[in-house]
Motif scaffolding. Sequence first.
Motif, PDB file in Angstrom:
ATOM      1  N   LEU A 390     -41.020  36.222 -14.203  1.00  0.00           N
ATOM      2  CA  LEU A 390     -41.186  34.774 -14.252  1.00  0.00           C
ATOM      3  C   LEU A 390     -42.140  34.354 -13.148  1.00  0.00           C
ATOM      4  O   LEU A 390     -41.940  34.691 -11.973  1.00  0.00           O
ATOM      5  CB  LEU A 390     -39.827  34.075 -14.068  1.00  0.00           C
ATOM      6  CG  LEU A 390     -39.866  32.553 -13.937  1.00  0.00           C
ATOM      7  CD1 LEU A 390     -40.408  31.912 -15.209  1.00  0.00           C
ATOM      8  CD2 LEU A 390     -38.483  32.010 -13.602  1.00  0.00           C
ATOM      9  N   LYS A 391     -43.204  33.616 -13.507  1.00  0.00           N
ATOM     10  CA  LYS A 391     -44.191  33.150 -12.543  1.00  0.00           C
ATOM     11  C   LYS A 391     -44.336  31.640 -12.660  1.00  0.00           C
ATOM     12  O   LYS A 391     -44.431  31.101 -13.762  1.00  0.00           O
ATOM     13  CB  LYS A 391     -45.549  33.813 -12.779  1.00  0.00           C
ATOM     14  CG  LYS A 391     -45.542  35.318 -12.598  1.00  0.00           C
ATOM     15  CD  LYS A 391     -46.927  35.913 -12.852  1.00  0.00           C
ATOM     16  CE  LYS A 391     -46.896  37.431 -12.672  1.00  0.00           C
ATOM     17  NZ  LYS A 391     -48.238  38.034 -12.907  1.00  0.00           N
ATOM     18  N   ILE A 392     -44.340  30.981 -11.496  1.00  0.00           N
ATOM     19  CA  ILE A 392     -44.537  29.539 -11.438  1.00  0.00           C
ATOM     20  C   ILE A 392     -45.715  29.272 -10.524  1.00  0.00           C
ATOM     21  O   ILE A 392     -45.687  29.613  -9.338  1.00  0.00           O
ATOM     22  CB  ILE A 392     -43.279  28.817 -10.919  1.00  0.00           C
ATOM     23  CG1 ILE A 392     -42.070  29.154 -11.797  1.00  0.00           C
ATOM     24  CG2 ILE A 392     -43.500  27.319 -10.877  1.00  0.00           C
ATOM     25  CD1 ILE A 392     -40.762  28.607 -11.275  1.00  0.00           C
ATOM     26  N   VAL A 393     -46.770  28.695 -11.077  1.00  0.00           N
ATOM     27  CA  VAL A 393     -47.966  28.355 -10.310  1.00  0.00           C
ATOM     28  C   VAL A 393     -48.165  26.858 -10.424  1.00  0.00           C
ATOM     29  O   VAL A 393     -48.565  26.355 -11.473  1.00  0.00           O
ATOM     30  CB  VAL A 393     -49.211  29.116 -10.827  1.00  0.00           C
ATOM     31  CG1 VAL A 393     -50.428  28.773  -9.977  1.00  0.00           C
ATOM     32  CG2 VAL A 393     -48.951  30.614 -10.828  1.00  0.00           C
ATOM     33  N   ASP A 394     -47.857  26.148  -9.301  1.00  0.00           N
ATOM     34  CA  ASP A 394     -47.822  24.684  -9.344  1.00  0.00           C
ATOM     35  C   ASP A 394     -46.900  24.249 -10.487  1.00  0.00           C
ATOM     36  O   ASP A 394     -45.737  24.582 -10.503  1.00  0.00           O
ATOM     37  CB  ASP A 394     -49.230  24.112  -9.478  1.00  0.00           C
ATOM     38  CG  ASP A 394     -49.885  23.955  -8.108  1.00  0.00           C
ATOM     39  OD1 ASP A 394     -49.226  24.261  -7.106  1.00  0.00           O
ATOM     40  OD2 ASP A 394     -51.058  23.527  -8.056  1.00  0.00           O
ATOM     41  N   SER A 395     -47.439  23.532 -11.461  1.00  0.00           N
ATOM     42  CA  SER A 395     -46.617  23.051 -12.569  1.00  0.00           C
ATOM     43  C   SER A 395     -46.645  23.992 -13.766  1.00  0.00           C
ATOM     44  O   SER A 395     -46.046  23.703 -14.793  1.00  0.00           O
ATOM     45  CB  SER A 395     -47.097  21.662 -13.016  1.00  0.00           C
ATOM     46  OG  SER A 395     -48.439  21.719 -13.458  1.00  0.00           O
ATOM     47  N   SER A 396     -47.341  25.129 -13.619  1.00  0.00           N
ATOM     48  CA  SER A 396     -47.428  26.083 -14.730  1.00  0.00           C
ATOM     49  C   SER A 396     -46.352  27.145 -14.587  1.00  0.00           C
ATOM     50  O   SER A 396     -46.026  27.576 -13.481  1.00  0.00           O
ATOM     51  CB  SER A 396     -48.816  26.746 -14.756  1.00  0.00           C
ATOM     52  OG  SER A 396     -49.823  25.777 -14.936  1.00  0.00           O
ATOM     53  N   VAL A 397     -45.808  27.555 -15.753  1.00  0.00           N
ATOM     54  CA  VAL A 397     -44.737  28.541 -15.776  1.00  0.00           C
ATOM     55  C   VAL A 397     -45.127  29.651 -16.740  1.00  0.00           C
ATOM     56  O   VAL A 397     -45.608  29.386 -17.851  1.00  0.00           O
ATOM     57  CB  VAL A 397     -43.398  27.908 -16.219  1.00  0.00           C
ATOM     58  CG1 VAL A 397     -42.287  28.948 -16.256  1.00  0.00           C
ATOM     59  CG2 VAL A 397     -43.011  26.760 -15.291  1.00  0.00           C
ATOM     60  N   TYR A 398     -44.911  30.897 -16.310  1.00  0.00           N
ATOM     61  CA  TYR A 398     -45.194  32.052 -17.149  1.00  0.00           C
ATOM     62  C   TYR A 398     -43.977  32.977 -17.119  1.00  0.00           C
ATOM     63  O   TYR A 398     -43.416  33.255 -16.060  1.00  0.00           O
ATOM     64  CB  TYR A 398     -46.421  32.828 -16.651  1.00  0.00           C
ATOM     65  CG  TYR A 398     -47.665  31.989 -16.528  1.00  0.00           C
ATOM     66  CD1 TYR A 398     -48.539  31.840 -17.594  1.00  0.00           C
ATOM     67  CD2 TYR A 398     -47.958  31.338 -15.328  1.00  0.00           C
ATOM     68  CE1 TYR A 398     -49.684  31.065 -17.476  1.00  0.00           C
ATOM     69  CE2 TYR A 398     -49.103  30.560 -15.198  1.00  0.00           C
ATOM     70  CZ  TYR A 398     -49.962  30.421 -16.285  1.00  0.00           C
ATOM     71  OH  TYR A 398     -51.095  29.650 -16.163  1.00  0.00           O
ATOM     72  N   LEU A 399     -43.575  33.443 -18.309  1.00  0.00           N
ATOM     73  CA  LEU A 399     -42.431  34.346 -18.411  1.00  0.00           C
ATOM     74  C   LEU A 399     -42.792  35.456 -19.376  1.00  0.00           C
ATOM     75  O   LEU A 399     -43.180  35.214 -20.521  1.00  0.00           O
ATOM     76  CB  LEU A 399     -41.196  33.591 -18.913  1.00  0.00           C
ATOM     77  CG  LEU A 399     -39.928  34.422 -19.139  1.00  0.00           C
ATOM     78  CD1 LEU A 399     -39.467  35.075 -17.844  1.00  0.00           C
ATOM     79  CD2 LEU A 399     -38.816  33.565 -19.728  1.00  0.00           C
ATOM     80  N   ASN A 400     -42.655  36.698 -18.885  1.00  0.00           N
ATOM     81  CA  ASN A 400     -43.031  37.839 -19.707  1.00  0.00           C
ATOM     82  C   ASN A 400     -41.995  38.119 -20.797  1.00  0.00           C
ATOM     83  O   ASN A 400     -42.328  38.293 -21.959  1.00  0.00           O
ATOM     84  CB  ASN A 400     -43.210  39.081 -18.831  1.00  0.00           C
ATOM     85  CG  ASN A 400     -43.619  40.311 -19.637  1.00  0.00           C
ATOM     86  OD1 ASN A 400     -44.450  40.231 -20.521  1.00  0.00           O
ATOM     87  ND2 ASN A 400     -43.015  41.438 -19.330  1.00  0.00           N
ATOM     88  N   LYS A 401     -40.718  38.103 -20.413  1.00  0.00           N
ATOM     89  CA  LYS A 401     -39.691  38.462 -21.381  1.00  0.00           C
ATOM     90  C   LYS A 401     -38.356  37.863 -20.968  1.00  0.00           C
ATOM     91  O   LYS A 401     -38.048  37.777 -19.781  1.00  0.00           O
ATOM     92  CB  LYS A 401     -39.557  39.989 -21.484  1.00  0.00           C
ATOM     93  CG  LYS A 401     -38.580  40.464 -22.551  1.00  0.00           C
ATOM     94  CD  LYS A 401     -38.539  41.977 -22.608  1.00  0.00           C
ATOM     95  CE  LYS A 401     -37.553  42.452 -23.676  1.00  0.00           C
ATOM     96  NZ  LYS A 401     -37.468  43.930 -23.740  1.00  0.00           N
ATOM     97  N   ALA A 402     -37.566  37.452 -21.953  1.00  0.00           N
ATOM     98  CA  ALA A 402     -36.220  36.943 -21.689  1.00  0.00           C
ATOM     99  C   ALA A 402     -35.324  37.278 -22.881  1.00  0.00           C
ATOM    100  O   ALA A 402     -35.748  37.195 -24.036  1.00  0.00           O
ATOM    101  CB  ALA A 402     -36.238  35.443 -21.448  1.00  0.00           C
TER     102      ALA A 402
END
Length: 1007
Positions: A390-402
């Motif tokens: 899970l990556k959060i860059v400012d207001s952006s969110v990225y998630l590889n797998k859940a």
Amino acid sequence: MGILKKLLYTFVSLIFLYILFGFFVLPLILKDQITKNLDENLNAKATIEKIEFNPLTFDLKVHNFKLVSLENQELIKAKELEIRLGILKSIDQKHFRIEYILLDELFVNLIQSKDGNINLAQLLKESNQKEEPKVEDNTSKELAFLVAKLDLKNTNFNFTSNINQEPYILNLKDINYTIYDLGTYKNFLSSNNLSFTINKTTDVSIRGAFNINPFKAYGKVEISDLKVKDILDFDKSFFNFSVNDEANINLILNYNVDASKEFLLNLNSELLEINSLDLIQSNNKIANFKKLDIKKFDFDLKEQNINFDEININNLNANMVMDKNGINFANLINSKKEEQNSEIVTNTGISKPWKINIKNINLDANYNFDNISLNSKIDVKSIVLNANDLKIVDSSVYLNKADLKTPNITYIDKQNNLDMKSNNTNLSLNNLSVVNGDLKIENINLIKDNFDFKEKKLNIDINTKKLDSSFKNLEIAKNISFESNDLKLNSLNFKDNKNKLKIDSSNLNVLISNFLIDEKNSINLKNIVLKNLKLHFEDLTNKLSVDTKNININSKDLLITKDSNITLGNLKLAKPTINLLDNKNNLKVDAKNLSLDVNKFKFNKGNISFNSIKLVEPNLGILNTQTNLKIDTKNINLNLKKLVSKENFFRIEKTDLVNPYISITLPKNENVTNNEDKKEEKVVSQTTENNKDINSNENKFRLNLGPVNIKNLTLDFEDKNLPIPFKTTVSKLNGEISEIKNKEQSVSQLEIKGEVDQYGVAKITGLVNPNSLKILTDVNMKFQNIAMKSFTPYTAKFVGRTIKDGKLELDLNYNISDSNLKAKNSIIIKKLELGEKVESPDAISLPLDLAITLLEDSSNVIDINLPVSGNVDDPQFSIGSIVWKAFVNLITKAITSPFSLIGSLFNFSEDEIKSVNFELKESEVTPIQKETLDKIALILSKKEEIAIKFAPSFNEKEEKEKFANQRAQNIKDYLIKEKSINPKQIIILNEIKKSSQNIDLNIEQIK
């Protein structure tokens, strides 16, 4: 030498005085001056038990220092303060050096009053002297200094806050802090070691090193059993919740600070966990977990990175409640009544975004949501969440797998009487991103074992088993779209107990491709594929049931606009099996191998159009379960082109019907014949009424059906309602019906050709008014070379005889104009041979053999013309009964008036041949008698199957009996001897007629 001695004595004396002053006088002066100055400048009273000073080593010790408030409350105290100076090294190395500083058993008592003031902050007395501005002297150089060792032992720090109703107390005990090489000399690296206890339970240890100028520091912080309650209770007015006493934090944290060029801060953890936390609000436990464990935590201020490696949350329970005050989790923080104005500082430059990275998240939890306002409740048990990268860059969110799993989900809505239950839900997703509020997910897969839905008001039950739904490339932004959705459902059961409806389906597989909801709220679907659906529908109220299997539907380019307009590029239905049973209407329909192709469908504001509809090779069976009327079809290819349906308009440009096979079976029914005329009258009456309705709606509704082309149609007809079942086949039926319109003067042409049984042919041509057959009907039907043997079932029923052989030709012309019928029925029967008799209650009692013999010409051909006329508006009018009555009349006439019929075959009048006339007392055959007998001879020679029979006759009043016998014998002799007629064709009766001298002739068939 005396001077030297004096100087020596003087020096020694001074040294002695210095020592005495340093050991005894200076400590007293320092003690007095220090306490005096403290008392003068502080709102407190200072006491020092003793001060020791060594003038030789410059060591200073202060014993039992106390600072007591005016209210006689201890503020600060210390058992011992020791300072050792390094004078020689300071002089030699040109820096200020302290070898050792010891502060033993320091105690600090910090108290915050209800108004927020800190007691130690109020110690300094207010000064009336104005402070003169300080002038910085930049010419002086910074003095280097060094403290070789600083030792803080057995220190205690007490903090008491009285802001809240209950005092908040924080105790830091057993503080031990050792620092080596503290200072700026030679940029020495200082090492430090700090340990203390918080409120008797929490152990804190800090070990590391630092440099003052430029400032650098690194080290390790270890915190064991830090009570969360000790932190939150500092300001209870800020938090609208409390925590349990057992909740604690354990932390091992490495830090690295560098301010030499820019401020750099790096943190990383070896241990970070929160244990046994209960979140309590209004004496209710709203959330709790057993353990929050973060295996590794990294913080980089320069790169603005925060990294978490494996976050584990064990046994989380969340109880969310919504009432008139809102959701309990929404008011965990109390908002301030008076908001302070704060200046918002904006940075116009480009700032580097913060980046938060979480490698693994593992969660097991239970969730409960109680909506008191709506009287509903959600309960989710045993939630298991696993998330990676899970990556959060400012207001952006990225998630590889859940991956999310839960065995039980329950929803109860008492206000609307709804119950929903779900078992074994598995949700997984890959490559999720949220950028500028736009959501993208590469893959989503939802698997669910069971789902139950109950709506108690409408008494509806829905149950599903083994749901598997997979999305690819889902995007939610201004538009909502996904590349594909593959939905598989083992079974779906729907029950509407109120309306007695039931739907059961299994093996549902739906694949949706390129789905889009655009900014205009229009729905676009590139492709929808439905595979292998098995469906059972039951309507107990209407006694209707439908069973289907192998339903395969493929639709392309579906568009649904926000105003419910629909367009569909193509839809294909491939070879399902459909079984319909309508017990209310006594109807059973079975369909197999049905293929349907719909092209370019449009629905716009209630208007419907199709570019084409194709129905390909279905096997269809229709059965009336009451009468057992059966219709079977197969191999139908039906093509409708350009169908349009509007409010007042319906149009099909062209219809093609290719290769259909239709089988119609009339079952055995005792009441069919008796009610036949009534049914036909009802049909005619109903047709009349329908025509009236069409005409009355002519200006309101327009109908336009283009030409109908029929190619290679095969029709099997079987009538079991006969003594002998009737069956015939019409094959290779081809033809065309021109346009059908509901205009008053509309005329449709029809032309149909086909084969009947093995060797017969049929042709139907004509003109009709499609709106009303009684306005205009001009139809000609020709049947040629029809095997009469096929009609045995009907002759057996209506005339009591089978047909052994013969051919039939029909030329039927029906002309209706303004409700007046003029029909011509030309019937030609060739070489008809009757068979055995059949018992039938509907058969007419007539000597058919004789009638046939009389009707046949010399070539064994029966040529019958039956004209029919009447008014179709007459309720008693029936075409079938009129034709049958005319046929029966014809047979009756042939039997009762044979000379009239047979004379017409030879162009003789009935009077010319029905008797042989003699003069009174004459018996010879004169030319007068010869004219009649020659015609009789011609008939007998051409029709060898018949004979003439007659009785001798005389006029009893005028003649003797002998004339009767002579006349009869002379007629016989003339026909046999002169005309060579077969004697079998001459029959003289034994009886003698006495009324007339003329001999009347009759016809009889030779047996």
